[in-house]
Design a protein around this motif. Structure first.
Motif, PDB file in Angstrom:
ATOM      1  N   GLY B  92     -33.630  20.058 -74.424  1.00  0.00           N
ATOM      2  CA  GLY B  92     -34.621  20.059 -73.349  1.00  0.00           C
ATOM      3  C   GLY B  92     -35.553  18.862 -73.333  1.00  0.00           C
ATOM      4  N   GLY B  93     -35.595  18.084 -74.404  1.00  0.00           N
ATOM      5  CA  GLY B  93     -36.410  16.863 -74.446  1.00  0.00           C
ATOM      6  C   GLY B  93     -35.508  15.654 -74.641  1.00  0.00           C
ATOM      7  N   ALA B  94     -36.139  14.483 -74.744  1.00  0.00           N
ATOM      8  CA  ALA B  94     -35.365  13.243 -74.839  1.00  0.00           C
ATOM      9  C   ALA B  94     -34.490  13.204 -76.094  1.00  0.00           C
ATOM     10  CB  ALA B  94     -36.303  12.042 -74.826  1.00  0.00           C
ATOM     11  N   PRO B  97     -30.442  14.313 -75.408  1.00  0.00           N
ATOM     12  CA  PRO B  97     -29.427  13.311 -75.064  1.00  0.00           C
ATOM     13  C   PRO B  97     -29.279  12.212 -76.115  1.00  0.00           C
ATOM     14  CG  PRO B  97     -31.283  13.234 -73.521  1.00  0.00           C
ATOM     15  CD  PRO B  97     -31.433  14.480 -74.331  1.00  0.00           C
TER      16      PRO B  97
END
Lengths: 136, 229
Positions: B92-94, B97
């Protein structure tokens, strides 16, 4: 009106309400009742702030009519998640593209252009052009 | 760390390979480290980020552990690919990915070989780290994950001994982010106020590489036992 399939638009924000509201705003300003498909992918799956690749993939599938999908993002993880999905290349529809544009202004420009029958290049150009919209 | 001489000897004499079970152990060890350190990661992130790094990674690595248990993949590359995919879709955060790309690209570089050598893993991790740099657009010194990952893959070589050296290099790299000014991500908005804080991403990267060294240590110990029988 163009008989060709329209470009789809996906709006990815850290916030569900922001993505949904910007999609509504773009639909309203594109006007005419008959707009290209636009879907919001905001926040995490449990409704929190953040980015959900599942929501992005679902939204892209929902607006894909075969003419490409323009994806606009707000910040940080929204950008990185879309870039990671595009780099892996097995979950987003063929012709999905990250568009470098301001989120709100770009969404309006993209949807107006897509609704007028513009192809993916034209949609991308219009959305990016929105960076030059001054508010002086 | 205290046993470096012994490590080096073992690494040179042993032509051990890393199998699917090793990679599963690496990631479950990493998941345990994330559980243990989640509060600290979030605390570091509250100083210069949005105070969610620990809980985001906790959610991601719990999903990884569950996926690996539910449907154990058949090769080292498949383990990393599955883990990367779960991280991208659950964090859900950077960091989702970014770590997802690290593991998926490393896994892809390993192909579908049933076992790989430490040298092959080192080479594949270099590919993965380069993909992280490309995705995030960061470089060494920007106060990011790369400040731990790049020294780590620089230290990784053909033997198990280098795994411990990589863990040390990653830890040193994370500590060395304290005086740096952030140039990427939310922390970069703080400008000079980001100076004096250790980067949470570099810190969690050091946990991941330390978990690799720990998994290799366990593998080496069990290989020794087998050999002595």
């Amino acid at each position: 009106m163009s008989v060709e399939a329209p470009v789809g638009i996906v709006l990815v924000s850290h916030s569900g309400p922001v993505a949904t509201a910007v999609a509504e705003l773009a639909r309203g300003l594109a006007g005419g009742g008959h707009t290209a498909p636009v879907a919001a992918a905001g926040g995490t799956r449990d409704g929190g702030l953040g980015t959900s690749s599942d929501l992005i993939v679902a939204a892209a599938g929902q607006v894909d009519r075969g003419a490409g999908v323009a994806i606009l993002v707000d910040l940080g993880s929204a950008l990185l998640t879309v870039k990671a999905l595009l780099a892996e290349g097995d979950e987003l529809p063929e012709g999905a593209r990250l568009v470098d544009a301001p989120f709100l202004e770009g969404a309006v420009a993209a949807l107006v252009t897509a609704s007028a029958g513009g192809d993916l290049d034209a949609v991308e150009a219009a959305a990016s052009e929105a960076y030059r919209y001054r508010k002086e | 760390m205290a046993d470096r001489t012994a490590d080096r000897t073992a690494g040179q004499e042993g032509e051990h390979t890393l199998d699917t079970a090793f990679f599963i152990r690496w990631l479950t060890t990493a998941a345990q480290a994330v559980e243990r350190e989640a509060d600290r990661l979030t605390e570091l992130d509250s100083a210069i980020g949005d105070a969610d790094h620990g809980s985001n990674l906790q959610r991601g690595f719990r999903a990884v552990t569950a996926a690996l248990a539910q449907e154990p993949p058949g090769s080292p590359g498949a383990v990393l690919a599955l883990a990367g995919k779960r991280l991208i879709s659950t964090v859900g955060g950077a960091s989702g990915p970014l770590y997802g790309t690290l593991l998926r690209r490393t896994g892809k570089a390993l192909g579908d070989a049933p076992e790989v050598s430490p040298a092959q893993l080192a080479e594949a991790l270099r590919v993965g780290v380069a993909a992280v740099a490309q995705l995030g657009g960061a470089k060494a010194g920007d106060k990011t994950m790369l400040d731990a990952l790049e020294p780590a893959v620089g230290a990784l070589g053909a033997s198990y001994a280098t795994f411990a050296e990589a863990a040390g290099a990653a830890g040193d790299g994370a500590l060395a982010t304290v005086p740096l000014q952030a140039r990427k991500g939310r922390a970069s908005y703080l400008g000079e106020r980001s100076i004096g804080h250790q980067d949470p991403g570099a810190t969690s990267s050091a946990l991941l590489i330390t978990a690799l060294a720990d998994a290799a240590g366990a593998a080496r110990a069990s290989a020794r036992e087998d050999g002595s029988r």
